[in-house]
Motif scaffolding. Structure first.
Motif, PDB file in Angstrom:
ATOM      1  N   GLU A   1      -8.680  13.029  20.508  1.00 20.10           N
ATOM      2  CA  GLU A   1      -9.960  12.420  20.850  1.00 20.10           C
ATOM      3  C   GLU A   1      -9.739  11.452  22.004  1.00 20.10           C
ATOM      4  N   GLN A   2     -10.484  11.617  23.084  1.00 27.34           N
ATOM      5  CA  GLN A   2     -10.327  10.768  24.256  1.00 27.34           C
ATOM      6  C   GLN A   2     -11.116   9.477  24.068  1.00 27.34           C
ATOM      7  N   PRO A   3     -10.429   8.323  24.080  1.00 27.66           N
ATOM      8  CA  PRO A   3     -11.139   7.066  23.862  1.00 27.66           C
ATOM      9  C   PRO A   3     -12.022   6.706  25.047  1.00 27.66           C
ATOM     10  N   GLU A   4     -13.065   5.936  24.762  1.00 24.49           N
ATOM     11  CA  GLU A   4     -13.918   5.441  25.840  1.00 24.49           C
ATOM     12  C   GLU A   4     -13.118   4.442  26.676  1.00 24.49           C
ATOM     13  N   ARG A   5     -13.134   4.608  27.984  1.00 23.13           N
ATOM     14  CA  ARG A   5     -12.351   3.737  28.851  1.00 23.13           C
ATOM     15  C   ARG A   5     -13.048   2.395  29.083  1.00 23.13           C
ATOM     16  N   GLN A   6     -12.224   1.350  29.190  1.00 27.72           N
ATOM     17  CA  GLN A   6     -12.712   0.032  29.567  1.00 27.72           C
ATOM     18  C   GLN A   6     -12.374  -0.197  31.035  1.00 27.72           C
ATOM     19  N   SER A   7     -13.325  -0.727  31.775  1.00 24.07           N
ATOM     20  CA  SER A   7     -13.130  -0.918  33.208  1.00 24.07           C
ATOM     21  C   SER A   7     -12.446  -2.237  33.516  1.00 24.07           C
TER      22      SER A   7
ATOM     23  N   SER B   1      -5.114   5.733  29.113  1.00 26.24           N
ATOM     24  CA  SER B   1      -6.225   6.496  28.536  1.00 26.24           C
ATOM     25  C   SER B   1      -7.370   5.580  28.115  1.00 26.24           C
ATOM     26  N   ARG B   2      -7.128   4.274  28.056  1.00 22.69           N
ATOM     27  CA  ARG B   2      -8.144   3.325  27.613  1.00 22.69           C
ATOM     28  C   ARG B   2      -8.705   2.475  28.744  1.00 22.69           C
TER      29      ARG B   2
ATOM     30  N   GLU C   1      -9.412   1.847  33.103  1.00 21.17           N
ATOM     31  CA  GLU C   1      -9.568   2.400  34.433  1.00 21.17           C
ATOM     32  C   GLU C   1      -9.819   1.252  35.406  1.00 21.17           C
TER      33      GLU C   1
END
Length: 249
Positions: free
Chosen positions: A68-74, A238-239, A241
């Motif tokens: 499951e790809q986690p939602e990225r934090q900017s 993966s978390r 960007e």
């Protein structure tokens, strides 16, 4: 194309098409052998490749599932340096981070990838300061930070002590050591995680680390013009960007 490459490409396509949903197990090895009419070794190589790419992850007690790809934090690409009651910090998005354990301080030969940044030669020693940073309320590790300081400048000074006092090493450099108002420059890269980084950051197999490398330059005193520290922070790629605005020239 090697047979295991073909199998990996077919499985990758099935994941992309949503045939195998995030969190769901893929077929067992013997089922994949029958589906692709190939050997167990070929299946295992294909699955290992997709695991290394971060698409699959092993399941405890057997099997493999789609990761499951986690939602990225900017992280804003911030080119300013700020200051609060604790000292300097380099992005408003990391101001909340705190040390989750006491720093470790060692003196060792400089790693090859830092030599050129510090202007050192192979075999030269550095003071290495390692910190584990994260959310003090949840205890979740979000960032690993390592500082490399030339031993000829830092050994025997407060910079080599675990507790460097209010404001940290930068206040000591600017004030007690008289190295002038510091200047910084940074670069952003990515690389495979080490085993230790994987454990501390709880990385899934195949996930790299996002690296922000910052060089600290002295402007006065005995260290004038020298890079007096290289700081390398690592995060779960993966978390997180890096985000930045784009303006018309």
């Amino acid at each position: 194309m090697a047979r295991w490459h073909e199998v990996a490409e077919a499985l990758r396509g099935a994941i992309t098409a949503g045939i195998y949903q995030p969190g769901a197990k893929i077929p067992k090895e013997d089922e994949l052998q029958e589906e692709f009419d190939t050997s167990r070794t070929t299946i295992r190589r294909a699955v290992a490749q997709l695991t290394a790419e971060g698409l699959l992850t092993p399941v405890r007690r057997g099997g493999t599932k789609v990761r499951e790809q986690p939602e990225r934090q900017s992280l804003a690409l911030d080119t300013a340096v700020y200051r609060d009651e604790l000292g300097y910090y380099f992005s408003k998005t990391v101001q909340h981070l705190r040390a989750l354990q006491p720093p470790t301080v060692t003196q060792e030969p400089c790693p090859p990838d830092v030599l050129a940044l510090l202007g050192l030669q192979a075999g030269d020693h550095v003071i290495i300061r390692d910190r584990v940073m994260g959310n003090s309320e949840t205890g979740r590790v979000e960032q690993l930070a390592t500082s490399y300081l030339p031993a000829d400048l830092a050994a025997g000074t407060v910079l080599a002590q675990a507790d460097t006092g209010p404001g940290g090493i930068y206040d000591r450099m600017e004030n007690e050591l008289g190295w002038g108002l510091l200047e910084w420059e940074g670069i952003i890269t990515a690389r495979p995680a080490t085993a230790e980084e994987g454990d501390l950051l709880s990385l899934a197999p195949g996930v790299p680390v996002l690296c922000v490398t910052r060089s600290t330059i002295a402007t006065a005193g005995a260290a004038e013009g020298r890079v007096v520290e290289v700081n390398v922070t690592r995060r779960d790629a993966s978390r997180f960007e890096v985000r930045y605005p784009i303006s018309r020239a």
